[in-house]
Design an enzyme around this catalytic site. Structure first.
Site, PDB file in Angstrom:
ATOM      1  N   HIS A  30      -8.993   2.004  -2.391  1.00 15.63           N
ATOM      2  CA  HIS A  30      -7.923   1.914  -3.384  1.00 15.63           C
ATOM      3  C   HIS A  30      -7.452   0.469  -3.411  1.00 15.63           C
ATOM      4  O   HIS A  30      -8.007  -0.403  -2.714  1.00 15.63           O
ATOM      5  CB  HIS A  30      -6.800   2.900  -3.050  1.00 15.63           C
ATOM      6  CG  HIS A  30      -6.321   2.818  -1.624  1.00 15.63           C
ATOM      7  ND1 HIS A  30      -5.718   1.701  -1.104  1.00 15.63           N
ATOM      8  CD2 HIS A  30      -6.382   3.718  -0.608  1.00 15.63           C
ATOM      9  CE1 HIS A  30      -5.398   1.918   0.161  1.00 15.63           C
ATOM     10  NE2 HIS A  30      -5.812   3.127   0.497  1.00 15.63           N
ATOM     11  N   HIS A  33      -7.003  -1.551  -0.196  1.00 17.51           N
ATOM     12  CA  HIS A  33      -8.228  -2.135   0.360  1.00 17.51           C
ATOM     13  C   HIS A  33      -8.675  -3.354  -0.448  1.00 17.51           C
ATOM     14  O   HIS A  33      -8.981  -4.409   0.111  1.00 17.51           O
ATOM     15  CB  HIS A  33      -9.368  -1.110   0.327  1.00 17.51           C
ATOM     16  CG  HIS A  33      -9.133   0.114   1.147  1.00 17.51           C
ATOM     17  ND1 HIS A  33      -8.966   1.355   0.584  1.00 17.51           N
ATOM     18  CD2 HIS A  33      -9.056   0.315   2.481  1.00 17.51           C
ATOM     19  CE1 HIS A  33      -8.800   2.266   1.533  1.00 17.51           C
ATOM     20  NE2 HIS A  33      -8.844   1.661   2.694  1.00 17.51           N
ATOM     21  N   GLN A 150      -1.848  -0.303  14.413  1.00 21.08           N
ATOM     22  CA  GLN A 150      -3.264  -0.687  14.493  1.00 21.08           C
ATOM     23  C   GLN A 150      -3.395  -2.207  14.462  1.00 21.08           C
ATOM     24  O   GLN A 150      -4.170  -2.800  15.232  1.00 21.08           O
ATOM     25  CB  GLN A 150      -4.019  -0.065  13.323  1.00 21.08           C
ATOM     26  CG  GLN A 150      -5.435  -0.570  13.139  1.00 21.08           C
ATOM     27  CD  GLN A 150      -6.164   0.211  12.071  1.00 21.08           C
ATOM     28  OE1 GLN A 150      -6.587   1.336  12.307  1.00 21.08           O
ATOM     29  NE2 GLN A 150      -6.316  -0.364  10.877  1.00 21.08           N
ATOM     30  N   VAL A 173       0.253  -2.365   0.162  1.00 19.82           N
ATOM     31  CA  VAL A 173       0.237  -2.178  -1.295  1.00 19.82           C
ATOM     32  C   VAL A 173       0.755  -0.772  -1.593  1.00 19.82           C
ATOM     33  O   VAL A 173       0.333   0.201  -0.964  1.00 19.82           O
ATOM     34  CB  VAL A 173      -1.188  -2.373  -1.847  1.00 19.82           C
ATOM     35  CG1 VAL A 173      -1.219  -2.126  -3.349  1.00 19.82           C
ATOM     36  CG2 VAL A 173      -1.697  -3.772  -1.510  1.00 19.82           C
TER      37      VAL A 173
HETATM   38  P1  AMP Z   1      -8.822   2.527   6.249  1.00 19.37           P
HETATM   39  O1  AMP Z   1      -9.929   2.670   5.265  1.00 19.37           O
HETATM   40  O2  AMP Z   1      -7.700   3.505   6.053  1.00 19.37           O
HETATM   41  O3  AMP Z   1      -9.312   2.449   7.665  1.00 19.37           O
HETATM   42  O4  AMP Z   1      -8.146   1.125   5.944  1.00 19.37           O
HETATM   43  C1  AMP Z   1      -8.909  -0.053   5.973  1.00 19.37           C
HETATM   44  C2  AMP Z   1      -7.987  -1.234   5.944  1.00 19.37           C
HETATM   45  O5  AMP Z   1      -7.189  -1.207   4.770  1.00 19.37           O
HETATM   46  C3  AMP Z   1      -7.008  -1.245   7.131  1.00 19.37           C
HETATM   47  O6  AMP Z   1      -6.840  -2.574   7.581  1.00 19.37           O
HETATM   48  C4  AMP Z   1      -5.753  -0.710   6.507  1.00 19.37           C
HETATM   49  O7  AMP Z   1      -4.579  -1.128   7.174  1.00 19.37           O
HETATM   50  C5  AMP Z   1      -5.835  -1.303   5.121  1.00 19.37           C
HETATM   51  N1  AMP Z   1      -4.998  -0.548   4.194  1.00 19.37           N
HETATM   52  C6  AMP Z   1      -5.017   0.782   3.950  1.00 19.37           C
HETATM   53  N2  AMP Z   1      -4.072   1.119   3.043  1.00 19.37           N
HETATM   54  C7  AMP Z   1      -3.423  -0.021   2.720  1.00 19.37           C
HETATM   55  C8  AMP Z   1      -2.337  -0.334   1.843  1.00 19.37           C
HETATM   56  N3  AMP Z   1      -1.720   0.588   1.120  1.00 19.37           N
HETATM   57  N4  AMP Z   1      -1.941  -1.634   1.771  1.00 19.37           N
HETATM   58  C9  AMP Z   1      -2.554  -2.588   2.516  1.00 19.37           C
HETATM   59  N5  AMP Z   1      -3.591  -2.367   3.346  1.00 19.37           N
HETATM   60  C10 AMP Z   1      -4.015  -1.097   3.447  1.00 19.37           C
END
Ligand code: AMP
Length: 276
Positions: A30, A33, A150, A173
């Protein structure tokens, strides 16, 4: 964008890549990412992302099996965001034998907040990120502050192992109504989706009260808990912590703070946080 399913293929392609900036993900991408991907572009020569749903960081009974896998749509978004290389290994490629060697974060980082409710989660996260770092060998890596604990754990891991990697945070975001974007938002029903921004509103109000001088964190946390419960949520924690190490704030002194929360709405567990 080149897509690599094997470690050997990725390594061969990255031989003359210059400064590599890495953005690991679990897919179902989304704007949270893709914002990280675009930010990455400004920090190096070659942007590498990964999609891997990491079994090690899920407990039995969590959503590993139903975690949304949307590879084709993800690839389109990565291309649009200017990613150069995608590493998308199978489980057999990344874990060809049981991963017995692991990174064990210290209990004061790993057993609090998310770690209290998801035992072993940060061991799984730290282990896969260490392995992905070994595979990609980036000079910089971006992680979102949406997953605040994390980010803290991985920053500490990089620091304590003296890994030659710059760890860069990305701002959270949000949707227009304040809900932090998350792959798990897709689990929400229409009614739950309408209710979900309350989590951010509760945190905003709590943060505002602290900024206005209220230091009774326990009372503020209890009030936020009560509001969510009254609206049908099941909160796991709502907690004001020091940003630096996520420990409880001292009674005196004025260190930078963050409020973090996790709460279940129906069967969906949402997390969020706000720096104060
Ligand atoms: P994930 O796919 O959930 O493991 O997330 C991958 C990366 O995207 C991680 O560093 C998350 O912290 C970041 N991330 C996920 N959602 C958001 C968001 N809404 N805003 C900023 N970074 C995000």
């Amino acid at each position: 964008m080149q897509v690599h399913e094997t470690i050997a293929g990725l390594r061969a392609a990255l031989q003359a890549a210059g400064r590599i900036v890495f953005v690991p993900t679990m897919g179902n991408l989304h704007a949270g990412h893709t914002t990280l991907m675009r930010q990455a572009r400004g920090h190096g020569d070659t942007v590498v992302s990964s999609i891997f749903v990491n079994r090690l960081q899920f407990r039995p009974g969590e959503d590993f099996d139903k975690y949304p896998r949307t590879f084709a749509a993800d690839c389109e978004k990565l291309v649009a965001a200017g990613v150069d290389h995608l590493f998308a290994p199978s489980e057999e490629e990344l874990y060809p034998e049981p991963q017995r060697y692991v990174v064990e974060p210290p209990v004061e980082h790993a057993n609090i907040l998310e770690g209290e409710f998801r035992p072993g989660h940060f061991r799984g996260v730290a282990t896969v990120v260490m392995k992905l770092f070994a595979v990609v060998q980036p000079q910089a890596a971006l992680f979102g502050k949406k997953d605040y604990q994390q980010f803290m754990v991985l920053s500490a891991m990089v620091r304590e192992f003296a890994l030659p990697i710059e760890v860069i945070p990305g701002e959270t975001v949000r949707a227009e109504d304040g809900l932090a974007l998350s792959s798990r938002n897709g689990y929400l029903s229409a009614a739950e989706r309408a209710e979900a921004p309350r989590l951010h509103r509760c945190l905003s109000r709590l943060a505002e009260a602290v900024r206005a001088g209220n230091r009774d964190f326990a009372a503020l946390e209890a009030a936020a808990f009560a509001e969510l419960r009254a609206r049908g949520w099941a909160p796991d924690y709502i907690s004001v912590r020091k940003r630096i190490d996520l420990q409880s704030p001292p009674v005196d002194g004025n260190p930078p703070l963050v409020v973090l929360a996790a709460a279940r709405l129906g069967s969906t567990r949402l997390i969020d946080n706000l720096e104060i």
